[in-house]
Design an enzyme around this catalytic site. Structure first.
Site, mmCIF file in Angstrom:
data_model
loop_
_atom_site.group_PDB
_atom_site.id
_atom_site.type_symbol
_atom_site.label_atom_id
_atom_site.label_comp_id
_atom_site.label_asym_id
_atom_site.label_seq_id
_atom_site.Cartn_x
_atom_site.Cartn_y
_atom_site.Cartn_z
ATOM 1 C CB CYS A 32 4.065 -4.589 -0.712
ATOM 2 S SG CYS A 32 2.440 -3.831 -0.828
ATOM 3 C CB CYS A 35 3.505 -1.700 1.451
ATOM 4 S SG CYS A 35 2.479 -3.182 1.472
#
Length: 330
Positions: A32, A35
């Site tokens: 991600c 993230c």
């Protein structure tokens, strides 16, 4: 050195929820991109605000063999997702890598985190735990910490008293025989016996019981009993108001519940534990507490502490797992 805890299993996460008053969880995945972008900011928050057994910052890898079960238990379907827990209950959720949203949520807790580590707020040997004037109903908890203290407003209180006193964690000074302070550790009304208290919450709650502590002194031989403040007698509660009510307005509006407190309702700690009509207090974002009158002929009413008992946020059982999927539009 990072203070962030990497979660390895549901059991580890459950233990942290029970041992730390506040837990902030970052649900992420290695693939991600957002993230990774917000990770340094999250580490900064963790380094500055982590406190043993008070505030714990954790990371939950949704790809991990066992840690992903934690994500499933709390229905995490968007990455990153940040969830704030207080006393094991979900109080805030932030979906997306938005540092401003995350900072705003954590700032709501910063004063609580800092004050919880201050010995002056610990209430003696209680280790920072909140003093309660009566027992808790089975299955419910003290959720007074979810009050947005900065948004509270108290009308008709004498100027030397502060509304914050009502939510202080330590035992009232009037019950603490070891205390030598002369601080006015309570609230009194001013021009008459009425008080109007506006209480906003940081998240929606279910309110089951209100505990009111009132400890008026006994009249001395040379004092007129009419000069001694009273305990509250009639109370009206109004829910989900955007702001405080005026006294005339409150007299004309139908309350969510009206309560009469009798002499026998006060226990040895000077606390009345008042059960509410629970079905009427299921999704509460604010509460107005109107003290209509007192239990005598005096012109003032006294309140020492106020505790709110119920449920805050949404808590999911770790055993009830849900499949992770993509949410439409996210």
């Amino acid at each position: 050195m990072s203070k962030t805890v990497e979660i390895q299993s549901p059991e580890q996460f459950s233990e942290l929820l029970s041992s730390s008053r506040i837990v902030v969880a970052d649900f992420y995945a290695n693939w991600c991109g957002p993230c990774k972008q917000i990770a340094p900011f999250y580490e900064q928050l963790s380094a500055s605000l982590s406190r043993p057994k008070i505030a714990t910052f954790v990371k939950v890898n949704t790809e991990g063999d066992k840690a992903k079960d934690v994500a499933q238990a709390y229905a995490v379907t968007t990455l990153p997702t940040f969830i704030v827990f207080r006393d094991g209950n979900v109080v805030e959720k932030v979906k997306s890598a938005d540092p401003n949203k995350l900072k705003s949520v954590v700032e709501k807790l910063s004063n609580e985190i800092e004050n919880a580590g201050d010995p002056s707020n610990s209430g003696g040997s209680s280790g920072g735990m909140t003093w309660l004037g009566a027992g808790l109903p089975r299955g419910y908890a003290d959720i007074s910490d979810i009050v947005d203290i900065r948004g509270t407003e108290l009308l008709n209180a004498a100027t030397e008293f502060s509304v914050r006193t009502l939510f202080k964690k330590p035992k009232p000074v009037s019950l603490d025989k070891s205390s030598s302070t002369e601080e006015k550790d309570w609230v009194e009304s001013d021009t008459d016996e009425q008080l109007m208290l506006f209480i906003p919450f940081n998240s929606a709650i279910k309110l089951h019981t209100i505990q009111i502590t009132s400890l008026p002194p006994k009249a001395q031989e040379d004092e007129d009993e009419d000069d001694i403040p009273m305990r509250p007698s009639t109370i009206k509660l109004f829910t989900n108001r955007p702001h405080n009510l005026g006294f005339d307005e409150a007299e004309d509006i139908q309350p969510t519940q009206e309560i009469e407190i009798g002499e026998d309702d006060w226990n040895e700690n000077g606390t009345a534990s008042i059960p509410l009509r629970f079905v009427r207090f299921q999704n509460i974002t604010s509460l107005v507490l109107f003290v209509v009158d007192g239990d005598g002929d005096s012109e003032t009413v006294r309140l020492d502490r106020l505790r709110l008992i119920g449920e805050s946020g949404e808590k999911r059982e770790m055993g009830k797992l849900e499949k992770i999927g993509d949410e439409p539009g996210e």
